[in-house]
Scaffold this active site. Structure first.
Site, mmCIF file in Angstrom:
data_model
loop_
_atom_site.group_PDB
_atom_site.id
_atom_site.type_symbol
_atom_site.label_atom_id
_atom_site.label_comp_id
_atom_site.label_asym_id
_atom_site.label_seq_id
_atom_site.Cartn_x
_atom_site.Cartn_y
_atom_site.Cartn_z
ATOM 1 N N GLU A 26 95.750 -0.524 -10.010
ATOM 2 C CA GLU A 26 94.958 0.518 -10.686
ATOM 3 C C GLU A 26 95.814 1.715 -11.120
ATOM 4 O OE1 GLU A 26 92.930 3.599 -8.608
ATOM 5 O OE2 GLU A 26 92.982 2.477 -6.728
ATOM 6 N N VAL A 107 89.015 1.711 -8.988
ATOM 7 C CA VAL A 107 88.876 0.331 -8.507
ATOM 8 C C VAL A 107 87.826 -0.415 -9.338
ATOM 9 C CG1 VAL A 107 88.096 -1.070 -6.545
ATOM 10 C CG2 VAL A 107 89.653 0.870 -6.169
ATOM 11 N N ASP A 139 75.793 9.910 -2.994
ATOM 12 C CA ASP A 139 77.139 9.644 -3.501
ATOM 13 C C ASP A 139 77.688 8.334 -2.935
ATOM 14 O OD1 ASP A 139 79.638 9.713 -4.567
ATOM 15 O OD2 ASP A 139 80.173 11.710 -3.841
ATOM 16 N N SER A 141 80.076 5.138 -4.276
ATOM 17 C CA SER A 141 80.995 4.789 -5.359
ATOM 18 C C SER A 141 80.549 3.545 -6.115
ATOM 19 C CB SER A 141 82.389 4.547 -4.782
ATOM 20 O OG SER A 141 83.257 4.113 -5.796
ATOM 21 N N LYS A 160 88.878 4.939 3.831
ATOM 22 C CA LYS A 160 89.291 6.247 4.341
ATOM 23 C C LYS A 160 88.135 6.942 5.014
ATOM 24 C CE LYS A 160 93.042 7.821 1.688
ATOM 25 N NZ LYS A 160 93.487 8.292 0.394
#
Ligand code: PSU
Ligand code: MN
Length: 303
Positions: A26, A107, A139, A141, A160
């Site tokens: 990426e 991603v 929120d 992703s 993470k």
């Protein structure tokens, strides 16, 4: 596969048409994930890590209205140095492409473009997921929804702890995404081999991971297999240290009213700048590890 929006580097095109292994990489990590010049050095050496295992690297980004699959060193420099490069997730693709703006792909967008080109595996550092407090902010992703339907396997260093790791694992389960940790029982948390969560699956051999991926797709089950590759012990940062940086980063984000697509880059930048480079070194080490593992799996997939 023909697509007017794709520009595939000749080396990548040749590998794909001869069923030789290719690993997608990426570009958000280059433009928004790391400071210059380490971002450019890392992007180049990560490509070399893929080559070392016998696969062809294909770094993906958007420029002049096209999705570029495989970048030159000059293009990597461009994405590493240019200010105002768009962070392109799926919803940004039509705007950035139709306006011919430069875009670094997340991603989600990288997977989608890789899939358009016929690439089966992709290596990154950390994926997006369900944020802490997502029950209030919503929120989550687009990396996760993309992983539920696009047939490109993803190697990351786990999730993470800027995210809610438990909720992210629940979401992955809901979306039918197999989560495999390479070589240990516990799901890793990027900077640390530990997260406090058991990995849903553990596999110790790249060939066996390739077998699982092939089986999933041969069954007609669409979507990714998420491979979590634990950081090497020597680069680990203690979870307590990271947690204090994350708490500070979250307060700073809230004080600065950071929302939407700015949240993840803000948190990552804050942590990198406030951890005396410790987190940057860990980040760089594990992208290399992930690229090597992805290349080994790519080699096995092409057999
Ligand atoms: N997490 C990391 N490093 C990264 C990212 C996430 O540890 O570089 C980047 C990736 O490009 C990922 C994106 O796809 O952030 C997710 O952004 P968002 O949370 O806005 O979907
Ligand atoms: Mn988000």
């Amino acid at each position: 596969m023909q697509n007017d929006f794709l520009v595939i580097q000749p080396e990548v095109k040749e590998a794909l048409s001869n069923n030789r292994p290719v690993v997608a990489l990426e570009s958000t990590i280059i433009s928004h994930g790391m400071p210059w010049p380490r971002n450019v050095e890392t992007a180049i050496s990560v490509e070399n890590a893929v080559r070392k295992e016998g696969a062809v690297p294909a770094t993906i980004a958007i420029k002049n209205g096209k999705c570029h699959i495989g970048l030159s060193v000059e293009e990597i420099e461009f994405f590493g140095q240019t200010k105002n490069v768009w962070k392109v997730s799926l919803r940004d693709m039509p705007y950035v492409i139709s306006n011919k703006l430069p875009g670094a792909t997340t991603v989600a967008a990288t997977m989608r473009i890789a899939s358009m080109a016929g690439i089966k595996i992709f290596a990154t550092g950390g994926i997006g997921g369900v944020h802490r407090e997502a029950q209030h902010t919503m929120d989550i992703s687009a990396d996760l929804t993309e992983m539920s339907h696009t047939n490109v396997a993803v190697v990351s260093a786990g999730v993470k702890s800027i995210l809610d790791i438990g909720l992210t694992l629940e979401y992955l389960e809901t979306m039918g995404i197999p989560v495999v940790t390479f070589g240990q029982d516990e799901f890793p948390s990027f900077y640390s081999t530990k997260s406090g969560f058991n990995s849903p699956l553990r596999i110790d051999e790249p060939d066996a991971i390739a077998e699982l991926i092939n089986t999933k797709w041969n069954l007609g089950l669409n979507g990714t297999v998420l491979i979590a590759n634990p950081i090497q012990k020597e680069f680990e940062v203690a979870p307590e240290i990271i947690e204090s940086h994350i708490q500070n980063a979250l307060s700073a984000a809230s004080n600065n009213k950071i929302t939407g697509k700015e949240v993840t880059p803000f948190l990552l930048k804050y942590i990198a700048e406030n951890s005396k480079g410790e987190s940057l070194e860990a980040n760089i080490a594990l992208i290399h590890q992930n690229a090597s593992l992805a290349a080994k799996i790519a080699v096995a997939l092409s057999k």
